[in-house]
Design an enzyme around this catalytic site. Structure first.
Site, PDB file in Angstrom:
ATOM      1  N   LEU A  61      28.166  74.379  43.894  1.00  0.00           N
ATOM      2  CA  LEU A  61      28.725  73.086  44.254  1.00  0.00           C
ATOM      3  C   LEU A  61      30.013  73.361  45.013  1.00  0.00           C
ATOM      4  CD1 LEU A  61      28.427  70.963  40.965  1.00  0.00           C
ATOM      5  CD2 LEU A  61      26.948  70.835  42.977  1.00  0.00           C
ATOM      6  N   ASP A  62      30.302  72.552  46.018  1.00  0.00           N
ATOM      7  CA  ASP A  62      31.576  72.683  46.704  1.00  0.00           C
ATOM      8  C   ASP A  62      32.713  72.546  45.700  1.00  0.00           C
ATOM      9  OD1 ASP A  62      30.240  72.879  49.102  1.00  0.00           O
ATOM     10  OD2 ASP A  62      30.588  70.784  49.680  1.00  0.00           O
ATOM     11  N   LYS A  63      33.812  73.189  45.988  1.00  0.00           N
ATOM     12  CA  LYS A  63      34.987  73.097  45.116  1.00  0.00           C
ATOM     13  C   LYS A  63      35.368  71.648  44.842  1.00  0.00           C
ATOM     14  CE  LYS A  63      39.901  74.405  45.019  1.00  0.00           C
ATOM     15  NZ  LYS A  63      41.009  75.086  45.751  1.00  0.00           N
TER      16      LYS A  63
END
Length: 244
Positions: A61-63
């Site tokens: 998942l993106d940060k």
């Protein structure tokens, strides 16, 4: 203003002998990256320390994205789950707060230019060509807020459910921007005027994108399994303020 990167919101959603699913707070990296050298906390290490055993990342998942993150607990389960991701057999569901009102439902079939991963090694030429990318979406709710931005005295927003059929880098963020309904809080592809309004209005800074559900085949039992993830408190607060 509060930036969300608290480990307080970290929790285990599901665990058995073969896999573990966690809630990753917005602002937490999945694993160590040279892009964010100053970061000291990562979902992989936190999960490992919490359950007392090694975990194998299956996806990312993106940060800035919060929500459901799945790990395997052994190499065989990791291969089984990774194959499902590679074959697009795992159904992923997200929720996002977006600018504007759109169709009740739709399907975005829009190829995306390949984006280099800064930690990747040399890439073949064909990898730089646009990649097919598909996302199904449906509008869960709409609302409006009396606030002037530009020539509009009232702003429209939607709560949208997103189901990506492929897994390209920043796919959901890029696809929603492509159909002119960018995700609120997206500093790269979004609308800075609406982002700034939300930051000032809610007193919090985050991307309003959350992974809420995974459907897949269990690597040991071979039975279908569905894991759901509640929205982070900061996301829920925004929904309440918007009267969704």
């Amino acid at each position: 203003m509060q930036t969300f990167c608290q480990i307080d919101n970290f929790s285990i959603l599901y665990q058995d002998d073969y896999l573990v699913a966690i809630h990753k707070p917005a602002g937490l990296l999945v694993h160590r990256s040279p892009i964010d050298k100053h970061e000291t906390q990562f979902a992989v290490q936190i999960t490992r320390d919490l359950i007392g055993q090694k975990v194998y990342p299956i996806h990312r998942l993106d940060k800035a994205t919060s929500g459901l993150l799945l790990f395997a607990l052994d190499p065989a389960s990791a291969r089984h789950l990774s194959d499902q991701f590679m074959q697009h057999d795992i159904q992923k569901t997200y929720q996002a707060i977006c600018r504007g009102w759109g169709n009740e439902s739709g399907y975005i079939d829009h190829a995306l230019k390949y984006k280099r991963d800064k930690i990747a090694e040399k890439l073949k030429r064909e990898q730089l060509e646009p990649q097919s990318a598909e996302t199904a979406y449906s509008t869960l709710a709409t609302t409006s807020v009396d606030f002037t931005i530009g020539r509009y005295e009232q702003q429209r927003y939607s709560l949208i459910e997103l189901k990506p059929k492929t897994g390209r880098k920043h796919q959901l963020r890029r696809h929603m921007n492509h159909i002119h309904h960018p995700i609120i809080g997206d500093v790269k592809y979004g609308d800075r005027h609406h982002n700034h309004f939300f930051n000032e209005w809610l007193g919090q800074h985050r991307l309003y994108l959350a992974a809420t559900q995974l459907e897949f085949i269990h690597p040991n039992s071979n039975q279908p399994i569905i894991i759901e993830c509640p929205l982070e408190s900061s996301f829920q607060y925004a929904l309440e303020k918007l009267n969704f």
